[in-house]
Design a protein around this motif. Structure first.
Motif, mmCIF file in Angstrom:
data_model
loop_
_atom_site.group_PDB
_atom_site.id
_atom_site.type_symbol
_atom_site.label_atom_id
_atom_site.label_comp_id
_atom_site.label_asym_id
_atom_site.label_seq_id
_atom_site.Cartn_x
_atom_site.Cartn_y
_atom_site.Cartn_z
ATOM 1 N N THR A 132 80.322 -28.058 -49.783
ATOM 2 C CA THR A 132 80.953 -26.749 -49.929
ATOM 3 C C THR A 132 80.792 -26.183 -51.338
ATOM 4 O O THR A 132 81.042 -24.990 -51.565
ATOM 5 C CB THR A 132 82.459 -26.822 -49.604
ATOM 6 N N LYS A 133 80.390 -27.000 -52.264
ATOM 7 C CA LYS A 133 80.252 -26.559 -53.649
ATOM 8 C C LYS A 133 79.051 -25.655 -53.799
ATOM 9 O O LYS A 133 77.954 -25.970 -53.359
ATOM 10 C CB LYS A 133 80.114 -27.777 -54.554
ATOM 11 N N GLN A 134 79.234 -24.515 -54.428
ATOM 12 C CA GLN A 134 78.150 -23.562 -54.632
ATOM 13 C C GLN A 134 77.283 -23.999 -55.793
ATOM 14 O O GLN A 134 77.773 -24.477 -56.829
ATOM 15 C CB GLN A 134 78.740 -22.173 -54.939
ATOM 16 N N SER A 135 75.968 -23.862 -55.635
ATOM 17 C CA SER A 135 75.048 -24.215 -56.710
ATOM 18 C C SER A 135 75.183 -23.236 -57.862
ATOM 19 O O SER A 135 75.426 -22.049 -57.663
ATOM 20 C CB SER A 135 73.609 -24.204 -56.195
ATOM 21 N N ASP B 178 79.616 -33.105 -51.780
ATOM 22 C CA ASP B 178 80.451 -31.955 -51.433
ATOM 23 C C ASP B 178 79.516 -30.797 -51.075
ATOM 24 O O ASP B 178 78.970 -30.119 -51.952
ATOM 25 C CB ASP B 178 81.344 -31.578 -52.614
ATOM 26 N N GLY C 66 77.495 -23.006 -59.996
ATOM 27 C CA GLY C 66 78.853 -22.554 -60.306
ATOM 28 C C GLY C 66 79.463 -23.280 -61.474
ATOM 29 O O GLY C 66 78.895 -24.165 -62.056
#
Length: 240
Positions: A235-238, A233, A240
């Motif tokens: 789009t997942k922010q590191s 994924d 988070g």
């Protein structure tokens, strides 16, 4: 120029190469050394002269453009060494360089992130029927295709023939990048499509990279995805 190549040239006693390539060298590397240069189509003559000098015990460097083992002279040197039974006795170093496909790709973005095929359109040493067959196979296998020696003053129809061939199996909006004089001061980069490729503007100083079905334009860059988005994924922010 790769640092190791510069070191080898600095230590050489004799430098042998195509005259245009010799002119591109830093003159500090050439000063005070014997230089043997010849024109186009004199590759065998140059390599034989280099071997003769090396057999005399002189440190001899053969200059190529890009990488000596990619469409250049490392193979011819080995063939001539085999012919003279020198393969076991001669101290040969094949020095890696920066091939045009890598230099051109870096100016275009990341078009070679997945499998690719490099094909020379010069039919001086390879029959056109073989070249045509290889392009067809690469196209059907959905390889990104890099074209070396795409068009010369005498070979004017081959690149257009390849473009028409590819249009039968790839969309007209397939991204294409053309890089002339890659990594040199007068480098010129053109982004276009398979449909829009102006083959008459391409010459022997150009490297042409034709995308596959996944290649796309991102801003001022070309990208052929490696496949990370299908597995992760993105789009997942590191953190988070």
């Amino acid at each position: 120029m790769a640092p190791r190549a510069r070191l080898v040239l600095d230590r050489a006693e004799v430098i042998v190469g195509y005259s245009s390539y010799i002119q591109l060298l830093d003159q500090g590397l050439v000063h005070g050394k014997e230089v043997i240069s010849t024109g186009m189509t004199k590759e065998v003559q140059r390599c034989r002269a280099a071997l003769d000098l090396a057999c005399q015990g002189r440190r001899t460097a053969v200059v190529c453009s890009g990488d000596s083992g990619i469409y250049a002279l490392a193979g011819l040197i080995l063939e001539l060494m085999e012919e003279r039974n020198l393969a076991e006795s001669m101290d040969l170093q094949i020095v890696p360089g920066i091939p045009a496909l890598a230099a051109a790709a870096s100016s275009l973005g990341a078009p070679l992130m997945h499998d690719f095929a490099s094909i020379s359109l010069s039919d001086l040493l390879t029959p056109w029927e073989v070249i045509d067959k290889r392009v067809r196979a690469a196209a059907e296998a959905d390889f990104v295709i890099i074209l070396y020696n795409p068009r010369s003053k005498t070979r004017t129809w081959q690149l257009e023939a390849i473009r028409c061939l590819l249009l039968k199996v790839r969309n007209g909006d397939t991204p294409v990048g053309v890089v002339k004089n890659a990594s040199k001061d007068d480098e010129r980069v053109v982004f276009t499509t398979l449909e829009g490729l102006d083959t008459e503007s391409v010459d022997m100083k150009c490297t042409v990279i034709i995308g596959n079905s996944q290649t796309r334009r991102i801003g001022h860059w070309l990208l052929t995805p490696r496949g990370y988005a299908a597995k992760y994924d993105l789009t997942k922010q590191s953190g988070g």
